[in-house]
Design a protein around this motif. Structure first.
Motif, PDB file in Angstrom:
ATOM      1  N   LEU A 167      18.798   8.008  20.894  1.00  0.00           N
ATOM      2  CA  LEU A 167      19.836   7.030  20.584  1.00  0.00           C
ATOM      3  C   LEU A 167      20.100   7.031  19.089  1.00  0.00           C
ATOM      4  O   LEU A 167      19.691   6.115  18.369  1.00  0.00           O
ATOM      5  CB  LEU A 167      19.372   5.639  21.046  1.00  0.00           C
ATOM      6  N   ALA A 189      20.632   4.018  16.399  1.00  0.00           N
ATOM      7  CA  ALA A 189      19.886   2.820  16.781  1.00  0.00           C
ATOM      8  C   ALA A 189      19.632   2.010  15.524  1.00  0.00           C
ATOM      9  O   ALA A 189      19.359   2.561  14.457  1.00  0.00           O
ATOM     10  CB  ALA A 189      18.568   3.207  17.435  1.00  0.00           C
ATOM     11  N   VAL A 247      23.444  10.711  30.132  1.00  0.00           N
ATOM     12  CA  VAL A 247      22.060  10.293  29.895  1.00  0.00           C
ATOM     13  C   VAL A 247      21.330  10.024  31.203  1.00  0.00           C
ATOM     14  O   VAL A 247      20.152   9.718  31.208  1.00  0.00           O
ATOM     15  CB  VAL A 247      21.956   9.038  28.994  1.00  0.00           C
ATOM     16  N   GLU A 278      27.832  -1.451  15.906  1.00  0.00           N
ATOM     17  CA  GLU A 278      27.476  -1.665  17.300  1.00  0.00           C
ATOM     18  C   GLU A 278      25.958  -1.775  17.380  1.00  0.00           C
ATOM     19  O   GLU A 278      25.237  -0.962  16.815  1.00  0.00           O
ATOM     20  CB  GLU A 278      27.955  -0.472  18.129  1.00  0.00           C
ATOM     21  N   LYS A 333      22.498  -1.135  18.686  1.00  0.00           N
ATOM     22  CA  LYS A 333      21.866  -0.136  19.554  1.00  0.00           C
ATOM     23  C   LYS A 333      20.365  -0.349  19.458  1.00  0.00           C
ATOM     24  O   LYS A 333      19.795  -0.265  18.382  1.00  0.00           O
ATOM     25  CB  LYS A 333      22.223   1.283  19.105  1.00  0.00           C
ATOM     26  N   LYS A 341      15.163  -4.919  28.132  1.00  0.00           N
ATOM     27  CA  LYS A 341      16.151  -3.835  28.226  1.00  0.00           C
ATOM     28  C   LYS A 341      17.196  -4.181  29.288  1.00  0.00           C
ATOM     29  O   LYS A 341      18.395  -4.006  29.079  1.00  0.00           O
ATOM     30  CB  LYS A 341      15.452  -2.528  28.574  1.00  0.00           C
ATOM     31  N   GLU A 351      21.293  -4.485  28.941  1.00  0.00           N
ATOM     32  CA  GLU A 351      22.202  -3.630  29.713  1.00  0.00           C
ATOM     33  C   GLU A 351      23.166  -4.476  30.520  1.00  0.00           C
ATOM     34  O   GLU A 351      24.352  -4.151  30.631  1.00  0.00           O
ATOM     35  CB  GLU A 351      21.394  -2.709  30.634  1.00  0.00           C
ATOM     36  N   PHE A 353      25.068  -3.755  26.394  1.00  0.00           N
ATOM     37  CA  PHE A 353      24.605  -3.166  25.137  1.00  0.00           C
ATOM     38  C   PHE A 353      23.785  -1.914  25.398  1.00  0.00           C
ATOM     39  O   PHE A 353      23.166  -1.764  26.432  1.00  0.00           O
ATOM     40  CB  PHE A 353      23.759  -4.185  24.361  1.00  0.00           C
ATOM     41  N   LYS A 354      23.788  -1.010  24.398  1.00  0.00           N
ATOM     42  CA  LYS A 354      23.058   0.243  24.539  1.00  0.00           C
ATOM     43  C   LYS A 354      21.590   0.031  24.165  1.00  0.00           C
ATOM     44  O   LYS A 354      21.276  -0.491  23.103  1.00  0.00           O
ATOM     45  CB  LYS A 354      23.644   1.318  23.608  1.00  0.00           C
ATOM     46  N   VAL A 355      20.733   0.459  25.064  1.00  0.00           N
ATOM     47  CA  VAL A 355      19.310   0.322  24.758  1.00  0.00           C
ATOM     48  C   VAL A 355      18.513   1.458  25.388  1.00  0.00           C
ATOM     49  O   VAL A 355      18.815   1.888  26.495  1.00  0.00           O
ATOM     50  CB  VAL A 355      18.797  -1.064  25.244  1.00  0.00           C
ATOM     51  N   VAL A 356      17.531   1.954  24.670  1.00  0.00           N
ATOM     52  CA  VAL A 356      16.657   2.977  25.228  1.00  0.00           C
ATOM     53  C   VAL A 356      15.230   2.423  25.294  1.00  0.00           C
ATOM     54  O   VAL A 356      14.782   1.709  24.398  1.00  0.00           O
ATOM     55  CB  VAL A 356      16.718   4.281  24.387  1.00  0.00           C
TER      56      VAL A 356
END
Lengths: 518, 299, 57
Positions: free
Chosen positions: A113, A116, B80, C10, C12, C22, C26, C30-33
């Motif tokens: 990502l 991030a 992804v 944004e 992240k 997480k 989502e 929102f973007k999350v890893v």
């Protein structure tokens, strides 16, 4: 010693799963050893060495998966194998949700990502600081939900954040709202021009929810964790957050929330506010209003007041108008108190406040102290008023169920209602109890069925006793739980429901005063 | 596809397809230089969220997400999460659902051009420290520092550890037959023994390039002894034996050869592969290279 | 100012720990890893001590 096993053909689990499940399996009571490996010739040889090579394994191919368990007796081996297969199945369900190549570290996550900018850390306290340092070294802002982070490490992390100009929200930070995103336990609130820095998790939830419910919005809700305002941590996180909001073009009103800060920290805040031109509302619950004014902030005596003041400033409502509205609603509250007091019997004298949110427990004590006198608690305002046994109420009592004695080995009370539900019924059977006071804080991260899990208990409590049940619900209609449905369920079950903790607390105080409470 | 010739002769932009007849839902970012796109339909071997392994025309082709990266037989797509890939239908994998028009070809060949021995060795030492520190507990990194051996706790785990250690040290001392006892041994879908062999194969290739020694025959023999019916593992082994590497390993080797400053980053990314694969391959590569430097190839 | 950069970009997120955080992000788009985090040394105190000594920490 007995070994049992199974073969899985054509099933694939990622390697992480196989190792973890095997380790977990070896920890089952009575299990001496466990293996989950591909059925290759060499692995079979190792299984043989480990006295786990069963006849049925002899013809496996390189692509088959062997599961083997060795235990002290047949029964244990059979149940151990069954448990292992269950663990494998459970993890497979997780595996279809999770990826085989989930990044294993912050560094590799950053590659997955790119761009991030925030790391949320909620691993065990003793590991959290190291992860936070990694994040900061990568120039990422950090939220540390974990508590029990060693003090020296906490200071190290906050200092590095301050040096680098990065947000360190925590340790022990349960709530933040950044760029409209709910981090940790947080509500879905409107975006707007009120920025909040809060050293109190549920405090941030309460204030942001009220602001949103009143039609205004939050630019940023920066949490700092409860310990930040102590002398040893110097408000390091708080100051970074405050400076950020002062500089942020989207933020027009700044709201500060905390228990009274250490004087040195208050002074530092004062220093920062010297060059600030935006209105600042400060809810330093229980602090001397004169002190708050002296640093250039408008004092609010409760979270509700802080929210409403901020809303008024944002809307451009005059203070006179604001005070008028407050007075009107206060009168309505007193009327309601009169009616409710009539429902009580002479021997009913006490309030029992059972809280999910630490800040709300604190706020209620601050408000009630002036209205009804001493309140015993496991988090008392005065150390003399500490409960001998947190599990047994005495007189007026406020209990914070999020404290360690209740949460060791259990989920947080905002998630798991069972402990409080039991306590509610105990209090309901106590004939000296006039009011059972409950906070329900909804939002992301918290129990998804607060209606179904609490309403029946309220109904039951109303059956077994005569106590009034007052519930304060914190949240918005955009939260994952259906707030209006929940409120209705509690009302139908017989509770008095308000959506502001301070109002609900004052209502409680007025009722008890009617009974000759002080 | 096992007989590799120069990659560019197999693939040219002209061999990339026009719009497939099926709806295209993901785009390829890179395509490995050992992939022949004339055949587009394959059978799914295994599917995970980040990797779909297919057998296309008898060879293994892996559709992967950018998190995995390029490789000689990888198609990296811009998604992804591959569970949403519409090119999957029951057991069939249809590559026509991928838009290849903007894909670049990944050159998987290892080229170590110029190289100071002392610099490489000291870079190798740096990598060794990183692997010792960062590799996951049950990886073969205990062969680099025996104190890590205490990560192996259950009787089975300690037996795995001892077998891997014994077989690998015999192999690296010159017993080529030991490959037969290493292969398939240990944890993981691609067993650790296989990864140790892969790491060694790449080391042999690199050493051969550096010293301008012919090593093809040796690598070929080791591969033949190492291959099993585990197609995924065998595929990795084959490429390793041919000096064809996957992107993350290539980056790491590149950093080792040319750019010390990049080593830590590249190593961390490579160590993130699988649970122990990256660490096991690295361990073998380090041990082999050091051994070869001391006394040449032992076989 | 790094905080202003954050506010203007944004969000992240890299999530290390409870997966519910997480999921919440989502749900709100929102973007999350998620980091597949393991305690160093498998969480075993003695082994972790050994690892610390190893790393000279």
């Amino acid at each position: 010693m007995v070994a049992k096993g199974a073969i899985r053909k054509g099933e694939y689990f990622d390697s992480v799963t196989l190792m973890l499940v095997a380790r977990d399996a070896s920890k089952i009571e009575g299990v001496l050893d466990a293996a989950i490996v591909m059925g290759t010739a060499q692995n079979k040889s190792i299984l043989e060495m480990s006295e786990m090579l069963l006849d049925e394994f002899k013809n496996t191919s390189d692509n088959d998966l062997i599961i083997a368990v060795k235990a002290k007796d047949e029964a244990t081996a059979v149940s151990g194998l069954k448990k292992t297969e269950e663990l494998l199945e459970k993890s497979r369900q997780k595996t279809t949700d999770s990826s085989e190549y989930m990044p294993k570290s912050i560094e590799s996550a950053f590659k997955v990502l790119p761009g991030a900018n925030m790391v949320i850390i909620s691993v065990a306290g003793k590991y959290a600081a190291e992860e936070a340092m990694k994040a900061l070294q990568h120039d990422l802002h950090v939220m540390i939900f974990s508590d029990n982070v060693p003090k020296d490490k906490t200071l190290e992390v906050k200092k590095l954040g301050r040096e680098k100009g990065l947000l360190v929200m925590g340790p022990d930070c349960g709530t933040a709202i950044i760029n409209g995103a709910p981090l940790g336990f947080a509500n879905v609130v409107n975006r707007g021009d009120i920025g909040i820095v809060s050293a109190a998790g549920t405090g941030l939830q309460e204030v942001s929810s009220i602001i949103s419910n009143e039609g205004e919005g939050i630019s940023q809700g920066i949490g700092t964790g409860g310990i930040d305002m102590k002398k040893e941590f110097g408000g390091l996180s708080f100051l970074t957050g405050l400076e950020a909001l002062i500089a942020d073009p989207q933020t027009k009103i700044i709201t500060l929330i905390s228990k009274p800060p250490h004087p040195e920290v208050l002074e530092r805040i004062g220093e920062v506010l010297k060059t600030n031109k935006k209105p600042v509302v400060a809810a330093f619950l229980g602090a001397d209003p004169a002190l708050v004014k002296s640093i250039g902030a408008i004092p609010a005596s409760s979270l509700e007041e802080a929210a409403l003041l901020s809303v008024s400033l944002s809307k451009g409502i005059s203070m006179e108008q604001f005070n008028k509205e407050i007075e009107e609603s206060e009168n309505k509250l007193k009327e309601l108190a009169k009616d409710l007091a009539k429902q009580l019997q002479p021997e009913q004298k006490y309030v029992r406040g059972l809280f999910q949110g630490g800040t709300l427990a604190y706020e209620t004590q601050v408000i009630l102290k002036d209205m009804i006198g001493d309140i015993n608690s496991n988090v008392p305002l005065d150390p003399k008023l500490r409960l001998a046994d947190s599990w047994r109420s005495v007189g007026h009592t406020v209990v914070d169920l999020g404290e360690d004695e209740f949460t060791v080995g259990r989920p947080h009370p905002q998630i798991d209602f069972s402990l409080r539900n039991k306590r509610i019924l105990e209090e309901a059977r106590d004939k000296s109890v006039a009011i059972i006071y409950l906070d329900v804080v909804i939002g992301h991260g918290t129990n998804l069925n607060p209606g179904e899990e609490l309403a029946p208990v309220i109904a039951e409590a109303k059956k077994v006793g005569n106590s009034l049940i007052i519930v304060s619900v914190t949240g918005t209609d955009r939260d994952p739980q259906n707030k209006s449905k929940i409120v209705k369920m509690y009302k139908d079950a017989g509770a008095v429901v308000l959506e502001r903790n301070a109002s609900a607390s004052r209502l409680t105080g007025y009722i008890l005063q009617k009974l000759g409470g002080k | 596809m096992s007989q590799l010739d120069t990659p560019s002769s197999r693939l040219g932009v002209s061999s990339f397809p026009e719009e497939g007849k099926n709806s295209v839902n993901i785009a390829a970012v890179s395509i490995g230089d050992d992939i022949d796109l004339h055949e587009r339909r394959g059978v799914i071997h295994t599917a995970f969220r980040h990797v779909i392994n297919c057998k296309v025309n008898g060879s293994l082709v892996s559709i992967v997400t950018p998190a995995i990266g390029s490789g000689p037989n990888n198609i990296v797509v811009d998604s992804v999460d591959l569970t949403l890939f519409t090119g999957l239908e029951q057991n069939i994998c249809d590559l026509n659902s991928i838009d290849f028009s903007n894909a670049r070809v990944f050159d998987s060949r290892l080229v170590i051009d110029k190289y100071g021995t002392s610099e490489f060795l000291s870079n190798l030492n740096l990598l060794e420290r990183i692997v010792i520190n960062e590799a996951s507990p049950l990886s073969c990194a205990f062969m680099l520092d025996e104190r890590r051996g205490s990560f192996f706790i259950t009787p089975f785990e300690t037996n795995v550890r001892d077998c891997l250690r014994n077989s690998y040290s015999k192999f690296i001392d010159g017993s080529i037959e030991e490959v037969g006892l290493l292969k398939g041994a240990g944890f993981g879908l691609t067993p650790q023994g296989d990864d140790l062999i892969s790491g060694t194969l790449v080391a042999i290739y690199v050493y051969g390039l550096m010293k301008q020694l012919p090593t093809e025959g040796l690598r070929h023999e080791i591969y033949n002894r190492a291959r099993t019916s585990n197609e995924i593992s065998s595929s990795f082994l084959l490429y390793a034996s041919l000096g064809r590497v996957y992107e993350k390993f290539k980056d790491l080797l590149d950093a080792l050869a040319h750019d010390r400053a990049r080593i830590h980053d590249a190593a961390s990314r490579f160590l993130g592969i699988g649970e122990t694969s990256g660490a096991d391959v690295s361990t073998a590569f380090i041990l082999s290279m050091k051994k070869f430097y001391k006394g040449g190839l032992p076989w | 100012m790094k905080t202003l950069d954050l506010f203007a970009s944004e969000l992240k997120v890299i999530n290390v720990g409870l997966t519910s955080f997480k999921e919440s992000l989502e749900q709100e788009g929102f973007k999350v890893v998620q980091v597949d985090w393991r305690p160093p040394a498998g969480g075993d105190e003695e082994v972790m001590e050994a690892l610390r000594k190893l790393m000279g920490k």
